[in-house]
Design a protein around this motif. Structure first.
Motif, PDB file in Angstrom:
ATOM      1  N   UNK A 187     -15.434 -23.595  -3.292  1.00  0.00           N
ATOM      2  CA  UNK A 187     -14.117 -23.270  -3.793  1.00  0.00           C
ATOM      3  C   UNK A 187     -14.181 -22.244  -4.897  1.00  0.00           C
ATOM      4  N   UNK A 188     -15.008 -22.636  -5.916  1.00  0.00           N
ATOM      5  CA  UNK A 188     -15.475 -21.760  -7.078  1.00  0.00           C
ATOM      6  C   UNK A 188     -15.784 -20.311  -6.672  1.00  0.00           C
ATOM      7  N   UNK A 189     -16.766 -20.319  -5.632  1.00  0.00           N
ATOM      8  CA  UNK A 189     -17.110 -19.009  -5.194  1.00  0.00           C
ATOM      9  C   UNK A 189     -16.226 -18.099  -4.706  1.00  0.00           C
ATOM     10  N   UNK A 190     -15.287 -18.906  -3.893  1.00  0.00           N
ATOM     11  CA  UNK A 190     -14.302 -18.006  -3.290  1.00  0.00           C
ATOM     12  C   UNK A 190     -13.232 -17.547  -4.094  1.00  0.00           C
ATOM     13  N   UNK A 191     -12.809 -18.363  -5.191  1.00  0.00           N
ATOM     14  CA  UNK A 191     -11.760 -17.867  -5.887  1.00  0.00           C
ATOM     15  C   UNK A 191     -12.141 -17.144  -7.206  1.00  0.00           C
ATOM     16  N   UNK A 192     -13.317 -17.342  -7.705  1.00  0.00           N
ATOM     17  CA  UNK A 192     -13.581 -16.874  -8.955  1.00  0.00           C
ATOM     18  C   UNK A 192     -14.387 -15.439  -8.709  1.00  0.00           C
ATOM     19  N   UNK A 193     -15.028 -15.589  -7.644  1.00  0.00           N
ATOM     20  CA  UNK A 193     -15.938 -14.196  -7.398  1.00  0.00           C
ATOM     21  C   UNK A 193     -15.356 -13.254  -6.245  1.00  0.00           C
ATOM     22  N   UNK A 194     -15.168 -13.825  -5.184  1.00  0.00           N
ATOM     23  CA  UNK A 194     -14.829 -12.861  -4.098  1.00  0.00           C
ATOM     24  C   UNK A 194     -13.436 -12.596  -4.287  1.00  0.00           C
ATOM     25  N   UNK A 195     -12.604 -13.438  -4.527  1.00  0.00           N
ATOM     26  CA  UNK A 195     -10.988 -12.982  -4.682  1.00  0.00           C
ATOM     27  C   UNK A 195     -10.956 -11.815  -5.671  1.00  0.00           C
ATOM     28  N   UNK A 196     -11.701 -11.914  -6.764  1.00  0.00           N
ATOM     29  CA  UNK A 196     -11.226 -11.026  -7.834  1.00  0.00           C
ATOM     30  C   UNK A 196     -11.715  -9.609  -7.323  1.00  0.00           C
ATOM     31  N   UNK A 197     -12.857  -9.503  -6.511  1.00  0.00           N
ATOM     32  CA  UNK A 197     -13.465  -8.430  -6.002  1.00  0.00           C
ATOM     33  C   UNK A 197     -12.770  -7.820  -4.943  1.00  0.00           C
ATOM     34  N   UNK A 198     -11.723  -8.870  -4.316  1.00  0.00           N
ATOM     35  CA  UNK A 198     -11.152  -8.153  -3.076  1.00  0.00           C
ATOM     36  C   UNK A 198      -9.749  -7.790  -3.677  1.00  0.00           C
ATOM     37  N   UNK A 199      -9.554  -8.403  -4.670  1.00  0.00           N
ATOM     38  CA  UNK A 199      -8.096  -7.911  -5.326  1.00  0.00           C
ATOM     39  C   UNK A 199      -7.832  -6.739  -5.503  1.00  0.00           C
ATOM     40  N   UNK A 200      -8.652  -5.863  -6.106  1.00  0.00           N
ATOM     41  CA  UNK A 200      -8.408  -4.374  -6.632  1.00  0.00           C
ATOM     42  C   UNK A 200      -8.083  -3.453  -5.555  1.00  0.00           C
ATOM     43  N   UNK A 201      -8.851  -3.485  -4.393  1.00  0.00           N
ATOM     44  CA  UNK A 201      -8.356  -2.581  -3.220  1.00  0.00           C
ATOM     45  C   UNK A 201      -6.990  -2.826  -2.580  1.00  0.00           C
ATOM     46  N   UNK A 202      -6.585  -4.208  -2.669  1.00  0.00           N
ATOM     47  CA  UNK A 202      -5.241  -4.399  -2.051  1.00  0.00           C
ATOM     48  C   UNK A 202      -4.139  -3.982  -3.156  1.00  0.00           C
ATOM     49  N   UNK A 203      -4.556  -4.330  -4.382  1.00  0.00           N
ATOM     50  CA  UNK A 203      -3.584  -3.671  -5.639  1.00  0.00           C
ATOM     51  C   UNK A 203      -3.373  -2.169  -5.435  1.00  0.00           C
ATOM     52  N   UNK A 204      -4.402  -1.515  -5.238  1.00  0.00           N
ATOM     53  CA  UNK A 204      -4.641  -0.194  -5.018  1.00  0.00           C
ATOM     54  C   UNK A 204      -3.713   0.476  -3.928  1.00  0.00           C
ATOM     55  N   UNK A 205      -4.061  -0.330  -3.056  1.00  0.00           N
ATOM     56  CA  UNK A 205      -3.244   0.087  -1.667  1.00  0.00           C
ATOM     57  C   UNK A 205      -1.648  -0.228  -1.917  1.00  0.00           C
ATOM     58  N   UNK A 206      -1.390  -1.285  -2.469  1.00  0.00           N
ATOM     59  CA  UNK A 206       0.052  -1.568  -3.107  1.00  0.00           C
ATOM     60  C   UNK A 206       0.741  -0.312  -3.892  1.00  0.00           C
ATOM     61  N   UNK A 207      -0.089   0.065  -4.644  1.00  0.00           N
ATOM     62  CA  UNK A 207       0.543   1.127  -5.814  1.00  0.00           C
ATOM     63  C   UNK A 207       0.668   2.364  -4.623  1.00  0.00           C
ATOM     64  N   UNK A 208      -0.316   2.719  -3.756  1.00  0.00           N
ATOM     65  CA  UNK A 208       0.141   3.718  -2.757  1.00  0.00           C
ATOM     66  C   UNK A 208       1.363   3.633  -1.966  1.00  0.00           C
ATOM     67  N   UNK A 209       1.582   2.412  -1.809  1.00  0.00           N
ATOM     68  CA  UNK A 209       2.752   2.087  -0.988  1.00  0.00           C
ATOM     69  C   UNK A 209       4.302   2.278  -1.495  1.00  0.00           C
ATOM     70  N   UNK A 210       4.150   2.355  -3.011  1.00  0.00           N
ATOM     71  CA  UNK A 210       5.700   2.283  -3.625  1.00  0.00           C
ATOM     72  C   UNK A 210       6.642   3.389  -2.956  1.00  0.00           C
ATOM     73  N   UNK A 211       6.161   4.534  -2.530  1.00  0.00           N
ATOM     74  CA  UNK A 211       7.032   5.531  -2.119  1.00  0.00           C
ATOM     75  C   UNK A 211       7.826   4.998  -0.845  1.00  0.00           C
ATOM     76  N   UNK A 212       6.638   4.328   0.177  1.00  0.00           N
ATOM     77  CA  UNK A 212       6.985   3.688   1.230  1.00  0.00           C
ATOM     78  C   UNK A 212       8.287   2.492   1.234  1.00  0.00           C
ATOM     79  N   UNK A 213       7.766   1.570   0.030  1.00  0.00           N
ATOM     80  CA  UNK A 213       8.736   0.704  -0.247  1.00  0.00           C
ATOM     81  C   UNK A 213      10.251   0.986  -0.368  1.00  0.00           C
ATOM     82  N   UNK A 214      10.169   2.026  -1.373  1.00  0.00           N
ATOM     83  CA  UNK A 214      11.561   2.596  -1.683  1.00  0.00           C
ATOM     84  C   UNK A 214      12.286   3.196  -0.395  1.00  0.00           C
ATOM     85  N   UNK A 215      11.475   3.863   0.372  1.00  0.00           N
ATOM     86  CA  UNK A 215      12.106   4.227   1.751  1.00  0.00           C
ATOM     87  C   UNK A 215      12.516   3.117   2.618  1.00  0.00           C
ATOM     88  N   UNK A 216      11.766   2.012   2.645  1.00  0.00           N
ATOM     89  CA  UNK A 216      12.174   0.882   3.328  1.00  0.00           C
ATOM     90  C   UNK A 216      13.356   0.266   2.890  1.00  0.00           C
TER      91      UNK A 216
END
Lengths: 290, 525, 326
Positions: C234-263
């Motif tokens: 549990x510790x490994x998954x949440x502390x290490x892996x999740x942290x590293x996985x989050x930033x590409x997702x947030x980056x993608x979300x940032x790029x989607x703002x224009x699409x969200x406004x369109x939607x």
């Protein structure tokens, strides 16, 4: 890492390799088959099922399956099945054409920016950034509203706002590949810029572009549906989005008139996404999804 | 169960018994918030500078007018407790009630009447309404005398409903008269003398009004508050009615909504009223272009277009037949004119006769336009119907309204579907479509390029004729001519409906729909 | 300091480009046939030529193009977006009235999509071949492939009409009496369906990416090392892996703002949500040039602000980015 990918791909027949990877993805293969059938339907359908989608063939709102109309009739008594078959052509055509427009713009801008770097890159990437910031749907709504809802205009309006992702991907690939040994080698052997860009770098940059392009066809179909839903559509042709848009007001009592074309869009885009996934796995086994 | 049955019966016979139902209703109750709906966003709440049904509802609550009309087209006192028209028809005297005040407490005086006439003449789109009024004299605070250049029978109606909002001069008279059009207080801090005052107008969301305690009619209005929600989407509006989120709504014309809501328990749906709005649907034909120049071609088109299909299938039985440029509810309507029941054979022979022979299943091409999505089914129907007599019709898309309006105004069209309002008196809303000196002057002028000197003559006479019977005779001849010459083919009325829940007592079902003060409407306990 | 500087430079670029596009669009709109005077006359129930000319004169529409453009640019340079012909209000006021509704919808949908997307992605990544994983994949593809307005209509029919849990239209019930909490809850109730509809598209993208990056990090050396060191799963998954996985997702979300406004434009149309999208649609149909341009301007601003916020969030979750220019 990327070096390694390149060399392995170059060592064996890349297409065969990719195809092997692709067929291992059952969902993608199934999607490819369904999409193939949809395309056949779009091309041959109007001959196999020759009802004119604009003819009033029965009383309005005949429910699906009754009076010999598999999908029922719409508010004018037109055959919904005939409309969806004919609509497939326009929807797929707009999807493909708009995707091609945006791929053309995106690849050109991305390639030039990634190849020449410097102020050219700066200007082109600022432009890209700007289009990224502009809400795409609003801008194409303005274009279509102002200059008429012809198919060409709709295609252009979709294409001209959707190229930014392609441009970014292309540029990133160019930046990466231009420093690779084989590029440096061909540059040293006297290859011109155009040759370097289009025959050396571009073919190697294709995998992620192909994946993105596949997804773009789906996005363009959804985009056209959105415009049609808002009434920005050519009334002389049938497209899936247009069927939904003009039947929208009957949704409460004859929801099938919206459900069926909606399903058609849904299934088509779903297939395209699955194929895109399969291509992604096949072409960039180690590349992170974008 | 029993109760439901009874209710069902009432609903099914609502048309016949609605008047009786009202007479039997309980005494009005004070209090409560009435939740109503607007189908689009009003441009302004000031009816003196803007017409249209979306502005009409709020403006009639905020501003009082000199007169109001009952269901039988009879003028009733409102701000004017009595009035007098001189025998020559050139002087109209209004005697104002003494106790009327504006929402800011200032009294309503004859000076405000004179000011309002000036504002309306300068800003309101219906120039014909007050054009003959030359001056307004104010002999004392409570007497206004309108001096006319010629008799103007349409004036009485123009002084009622939403057409004549009385504005306080001390608020709106602070700049040039033309600037009232964009006065900041048209949308906020609005001051009138109507039964309700403005609490809040939130663009795109709602207009909220509350009871004006010093309203000049004792004991009214009954309601404490009116909420007007703005819901443009038809499906969303339908569900809102169905779920009981709305008590009342008016000017609903979508056939699916109307028929669906008719079946809902506890909701009443009626087309009653709207006589003074007079909305008509028609197929406009450009009489100056191509084959349509020939009256035989226009007749052939009329014979090919099945009114019955439009009324029964497209409008799903919610629309009534209309045959002339005057709305069937108007006292001037004349129905014994030439009609065109579907007859493809006749249509074909008329086209042959006109010199357009059928070649390979086709005679000639025409285009058809439409200005807003609501009438797209009609346009598509016309295309399908005319295909049968060899006319290939192309539907021209105009994505936004101005594109269409421009084409109409410049007569750059063959055929178009159109909806045009009568606005009470024919002088206001009918003449404009047929008189030859109004050809091609923007959308909703005589866009068909129709010219007939006899029609011009009749309409000029009818505009000044004070004798009701003589006027009627003139309009009868007019209607006979245009039904024969067909600059437009009249297919049906646009069926406006009022939808209200059983909780609403005394809903506004008069000639103006909700474009009238609803000070007598109440909520049952 | 460098962060601030880079932000300012980005904003400056954006403003320059926006002004350019406003001018371009103004010219485009001038070229198209017809103008707002026709629409105004429609909403009036008809007007004659004289009135139309009057309206054009009132709003300066009768002036030659260079004069109109000059006036418009002059106003823009004074940060004035002009006056709406159709709504009789200053454009800025109109937009600011509508903006909160759109912001609420767009940000709620983004956050909802991010949180749920990441959670689903993590769940499915832990058992890549489990039922949960397949469910996530299917759900994601469905959300992405269905036209957003269609999803909205279906939700509306099911959860407003058949099972009347949620209101049909609008953002609030003005008849409700009570304090802030009551009103907030009421807005929340109105927000549920539109936000879910809009989030459904992006949920798909985020959960897929979250799943992919989680799989990648879970397979990477240092996570394996961490596990080998005996750290709890549990510790490994949440502390290490999740942290590293989050930033590409947030980056993608940032790029989607224009699409969200369109939607959001489509979602607002379905749910009569009183935001910029509804206003935009009406203004486009009415050819209310200043309002359309104003909306383009403001929605681009929403996207820019969304991007900047994304940067901030990225810096928070990924310390390596701190102190780096954007």
């Amino acid at each position: 890492m990327s070096n390694e990918v390149m060399t392995t791909v170059r060592a064996r027949s890349p297409l065969a390799e990719a195809w092997d990877m692709f067929v291992r993805n059952h969902a993608a293969v199934a999607a490819l088959i369904v999409l193939f059938l949809i395309t056949i339907g779009a091309v041959a359908g109007p001959y196999l099922y020759p009802t004119d989608p604009f003819d009033m063939v029965w009383s309005p709102f005949s429910p699906p399956g009754e009076h010999g109309f598999l999908l029922g009739t719409d508010y004018l008594g037109r055959d919904l099945l005939a409309m969806i078959i004919n609509g497939a052509r326009v929807s797929l055509l707009i999807g493909l054409a708009a995707a091609m427009v945006s791929i053309f713009i995106g690849v050109t801008i991305g390639a030039v920016a990634g190849f020449y770097r410097g102020w050219v890159e700066e200007v082109l990437m600022r432009t890209t950034e700007f289009f990224q910031v502009l809400p795409t749907l609003l801008f194409s709504m303005v274009l279509v509203a102002l200059f008429g809802a012809s198919l060409a205009m709709i295609t252009f309006a979709i294409g001209v706002v959707s190229w930014t992702a392609v441009a970014r991907i292309t540029r990133a690939e160019f930046l990466r590949i231009r420093e690779l040994e084989f590029v440096i080698a061909s540059r040293a052997s006297g290859a011109g810029n155009a040759k370097l860009m289009f025959t050396v770098i571009l073919p190697n940059a294709m995998p992620p572009i192909i994946v993105q392009s596949a997804l773009m066809v789906g996005t363009a179909i959804l985009f056209e549906a959105g415009l049609s839903f808002l009434g920005l559509t050519d009334p002389n042709v049938v497209s899936w989005g247009q069927i939904i848009g003009s039947n929208r007001q009957y949704i409460l009592d004859a929801s099938y008139t919206v459900t069926f074309p909606g399903l058609a869009i849904f299934i088509t885009v779903l297939c395209i996404s699955l194929i895109g996934d399969g291509l992604n796995d096949a072409l960039n086994p180690k590349l992170r999804q974008r | 169960m029993m109760k439901h049955l009874v209710k069902g019966m009432i609903v099914s016979t609502v048309l016949a018994t609605i008047a009786a139902g009202h007479a039997l209703a309980d005494d009005p109750v004070r209090g409560g918030t009435l939740i109503t709906v607007l189908g689009s966003n009003p441009r302004t709440l000031n009816g003196a500078v803007q017409s249209g049904i979306v502005t009409g509802y709020p403006t009639a609550q905020l501003f009082a007018s000199p007169l109001r009309y009952d269901e039988d087209w009879t003028p009733q006192p409102y701000l004017a407790e009595s009035w007098d028209v001189s025998d020559d028809g050139l002087t109209v005297t209004l005697n104002l009630v003494k106790n009327a005040v504006f929402h800011d407490g200032q009294p309503v005086t004859s000076a405000d009447i004179a000011f309002s006439v000036e504002v309306i003449k300068a800003n309101h789109p219906f120039k014909t309404m007050f054009a003959p009024v030359e001056t307004v004299e104010t002999p004392d605070e409570h007497t206004a005398v309108l001096k006319l250049s010629r008799p103007h029978p349409a004036l009485m109606l123009a002084m009622s409903g939403q057409l004549m909002s009385i504005l306080p001069r001390h608020i709106y008279g602070d700049g040039p008269i033309e600037a009232v059009k964009t006065h900041p207080r048209n949308n906020e801090n609005v001051v009138g003398s109507g039964p309700f005052k403005l609490v809040e107008f939130k663009n795109g969301e709602h207009v909220i009004l509350e009871r004006f305690d010093d309203f000049f009619i004792e004991g009214r209005p009954y309601l404490d508050k009116i909420v007007m929600r703005i819901i443009p989407d038809i499906a969303a509006r339908t569900i809102a009615y169905e779920n009981g989120e709305l008590h009342m709504g008016a000017f609903e014309s979508n056939p699916q909504m109307v028929n669906r809501l008719k079946k809902v328990d506890g909701l009443e749906v009626t087309p009653e009223g709207y006589g003074a709005i007079g909305p008509l649907d028609w197929l406009a034909m450009n009489t100056q272009r191509g084959p349509l120049k020939d009256v035989r071609v226009r007749k052939a088109i009329a014979y090919a277009v099945d009114k019955n299909f439009i009324q029964k299938a497209l409008m799903q039985g919610t629309a009534a037949d209309s045959r002339t440029g005057i709305h069937p509810d108007s006292p001037f309507y004349f129905r014994e004119v030439e009609i065109y029941d579907v007859d493809l054979e006749k249509a074909n022979s008329l086209l042959d006769e006109a010199g357009f022979p059928m070649q390979d299943g086709k005679r000639f091409d025409l285009t058809i336009d439409f200005g807003w999505p609501g009438v797209k089914p009609q346009v598509e129907y016309v295309r399908a119907a005319l295909k049968k007599i060899g006319i290939a019709v192309e539907v021209r898309a105009s994505a936004d309204f101005p594109t269409w309006a421009k084409r109409m105004g410049e007569m750059d069209f063959d055929m178009s579907w159109d909806t045009v309002f009568n606005w009470g008196d024919p002088v206001i809303g009918v003449h404009r479509t047929y008189v030859s000196d109004n050809v091609g002057k923007g959308v909703w002028s005589n866009t068909q390029g129709y010219a007939n000197s006899r029609v011009d003559e009749i309409l000029a006479l009818a505009a000044v004729e004070s004798d009701a019977e003589k006027r009627k005779a003139l309009y009868q001849e007019f209607q006979t001519i245009i039904a024969d010459e067909l600059p437009v083919y009249h297919t049906n009325t646009l069926p406006y409906h009022t939808i209200y829940s059983g909780k609403v007592g005394n809903p506004p079902l008069g000639i103006w729909g909700t474009s009238t003060p609803i000070d007598m409407t109440y909520l049952k306990d | 300091m460098r962060v601030l500087q880079s932000l300012l430079i980005r904003i400056f670029y954006a403003v320059v480009l926006l002004t350019a596009v406003l001018i371009l669009n103004f010219s485009l709109m001038y070229l198209a046939p017809g103008d707002v005077a026709d629409t105004i006359s429609q909403s009036m129930g008809g007007a004659d030529k004289e009135v139309l000319d009057q309206i054009r004169a009132d709003y300066g529409l009768d002036q030659p193009f260079p004069v109109q453009l000059g006036r418009y640019v002059g106003r823009i340079l004074h940060f004035d977006l002009g006056y709406s012909f159709f709504y009789n209000d200053p454009v800025t006021k109109l937009i600011l009235e509508r903006l909160p509704a759109t912001l609420l919808l767009v940000f709620t949908a983004q956050i909802l999509a991010l949180v749920v997307g990441v959670v689903l992605g993590v769940i499915s990544a832990r058992q890549p071949n489990g039922i949960a994983s397949h469910f996530v994949t299917m759900l994601a593809l469905f959300g992405y492939s269905a036209p957003v307005f269609w999803t909205g209509i279906l939700l509306l029919i099911v959860f407003s009409l058949k099972i009347p849990w949620f209101p049909v239209a609008g953002m609030q019930d003005v008849t409700i009496e009570g304090g802030f909490v009551v009103h907030a809850l009421d807005v929340l109730r109105h927000l549920v369906l539109p936000a879910i509809t809009l989030a459904s598209i992006f949920l798909a993208l985020y959960s897929r990416l979250a799943r992919a990056t989680m799989l990648e990090t879970l397979g990477s050396d240092y996570v394996r090392t961490a596990k080998a060191k005996g750290l709890a799963e549990r510790h490994v998954v949440y502390k290490h892996a999740l942290k590293n996985a989050l930033s590409p997702v947030v980056t993608l979300a940032g790029l989607q703002f224009s699409a969200v406004v369109s939607g959001a434009v489509l979602v607002e149309a379905v749910f009569s949500w009183p935001g910029l999208g509804t206003l935009a649609f009406q203004s486009i149909i009415a050819r209310d040039t200043p309002t359309i341009l104003g909306i383009l301007f403001f929605s681009a601003l929403v996207v820019i602000v969304g991007n900047l916020l994304t940067d901030l969030v990225l810096r928070m979750i990924d310390p390596r980015l701190r102190g780096r220019g954007a």
